[in-house]
Design a protein around this motif. Sequence first.
Motif, mmCIF file in Angstrom:
data_model
loop_
_atom_site.group_PDB
_atom_site.id
_atom_site.type_symbol
_atom_site.label_atom_id
_atom_site.label_comp_id
_atom_site.label_asym_id
_atom_site.label_seq_id
_atom_site.Cartn_x
_atom_site.Cartn_y
_atom_site.Cartn_z
ATOM 1 N N THR A 77 -8.814 2.615 2.235
ATOM 2 C CA THR A 77 -7.386 2.360 2.430
ATOM 3 C C THR A 77 -7.152 1.564 3.703
ATOM 4 O O THR A 77 -7.786 1.820 4.733
ATOM 5 N N TYR B 99 -5.084 -0.087 -1.147
ATOM 6 C CA TYR B 99 -6.224 0.740 -1.520
ATOM 7 C C TYR B 99 -7.207 -0.076 -2.339
ATOM 8 O O TYR B 99 -6.823 -0.723 -3.318
ATOM 9 N N TYR C 72 -3.961 0.267 6.226
ATOM 10 C CA TYR C 72 -2.545 0.391 6.577
ATOM 11 C C TYR C 72 -2.188 -0.736 7.532
ATOM 12 O O TYR C 72 -2.970 -1.100 8.406
ATOM 13 N N ALA D 123 0.497 -0.322 2.634
ATOM 14 C CA ALA D 123 -0.700 0.470 2.406
ATOM 15 C C ALA D 123 -1.438 -0.147 1.223
ATOM 16 O O ALA D 123 -0.861 -0.314 0.144
ATOM 17 N N ASN E 130 4.218 -2.043 -0.365
ATOM 18 C CA ASN E 130 4.810 -2.433 0.911
ATOM 19 C C ASN E 130 6.302 -2.130 0.934
ATOM 20 O O ASN E 130 6.968 -2.087 -0.108
#
Length: 465
Positions: free
Chosen positions: A256, A286, A258, A284, A297
């Motif tokens: 992930t 993944y 951020y 974020a 977002n």
Amino acid sequence: MQFSRANIRKRGPYVLTAITLVCSLQAHAATSGADLKALLQAQQAQTAFDSALAADSNLGDPEFDFFFGIAALETAHPAEAVLAFERYTLRFPDNPSARFHLGRAYFAAGEDDAAKREFLALKATQKGEMLEGATRYLAAIDARNAQRKSQWSLFVDAGLGYDTNITTGIDSGTQPVVPGFGTLPVQPDLSTGVAAADSFAFVGVGFSGTWPLDPYLRVIGSVNADSRAMAHSENAMFSQHGIRADAGLQLESGATRYRAVMGYSQAWLDGARYVSTPSLVGEAAYQLDDNQQIALNVQLARPTYADGCSYFLRDRSTACVDNQASARDADVAGLGLGWSYRGTGGLAPQFSLGLSSARERNLRDNPALSRRIDGARAGVALALSADLSLGVGLNWQHSLYAEKYPVADTARDDRQVSLDASLVYRLTDAWFLRMEAATSRQDSNIGLYAYRRNVASVAVRYVFN
């Protein structure tokens, strides 16, 4: 001991437990290379790894080491995998499969220099899937190394283009319809609300960089400026200049990522300040696998407009009037969801899909200028050769305003579709040639806002790294 039916029924659970335990011990005793291979083919990597540890006297047998190394990789034990494949390659140094897995083990153990050495050797000698795999791992090593040191890039570009509708106005000679008001008269061709075509020249400069604070956290930032000037003097009021700056933090946590970024942009039109927009974006992302990623977002922005002087005709032969642009000041909040896929192979295809939804709330308490904006985008990029890439994108946007349009009996409702394409050719490591084209069409229930537009440009860019 007498095994009567009563005793069997009484002791049955204990007998079954003992049988299970014996079978388990036998499974752990099955530690030849062939047995490990069978367990791996049955997708029992953990059992294969545990079995191999229970029979460490077999370490050093080439077949045993090979499949033990794979089991160790599949169960996230890179140190054991490195030792197993190092033992194997001492005996069989020319086995490309073992070399590839040794590179994987070095990469998983964080020994990037050793992994890079293995993959570079494979890249120079192998073809097909082995070459693709080595290339993919080398790119991953470069990306990981980039996270550990500062990176920056500066570009300068310049180009020429042609725009069939610099005003985003209605077609010449048409009579727009406003529901509830009626059909408007034909507007003069020089009207700022009628489509006008012109050539333009543009220049731009941009800087971006990343500065790691630790292996997982980094500062990111960028600054871009551009300027576009129209070719004909009567269209000078549509010349544009802009600048944008962004800064934020990016955190990597396993699969992930951020990101939080603050931004500010300022645009000038006809040399006068037009709109300034502070913004905040949180994202974020993944990593689903080696090829796929999804991202969510959140975006917040506040565009504020400067009142200025407007003319009815592009040649400025009419009186200047206050455009009351500040009536459009707004708060904008939006959500976006995206998916991307990065493929391998000859064309290295990249696909992307995105959905977005935003609300624009007018700050002057004018709901006729508040709206809901929904959008979607699909894109594909292809590497046509080592130096030539093609990108194509399709966009759709729907804007529905909250209240009735002034003098109309309905709220404004716009739908826009656009198609864009770009072709980038790398002339040298630093020089790039970029050609772009886009076509768009907007339909609106308020005829004043229906238009068609085509834009094409060609530019050269020089990149400093």
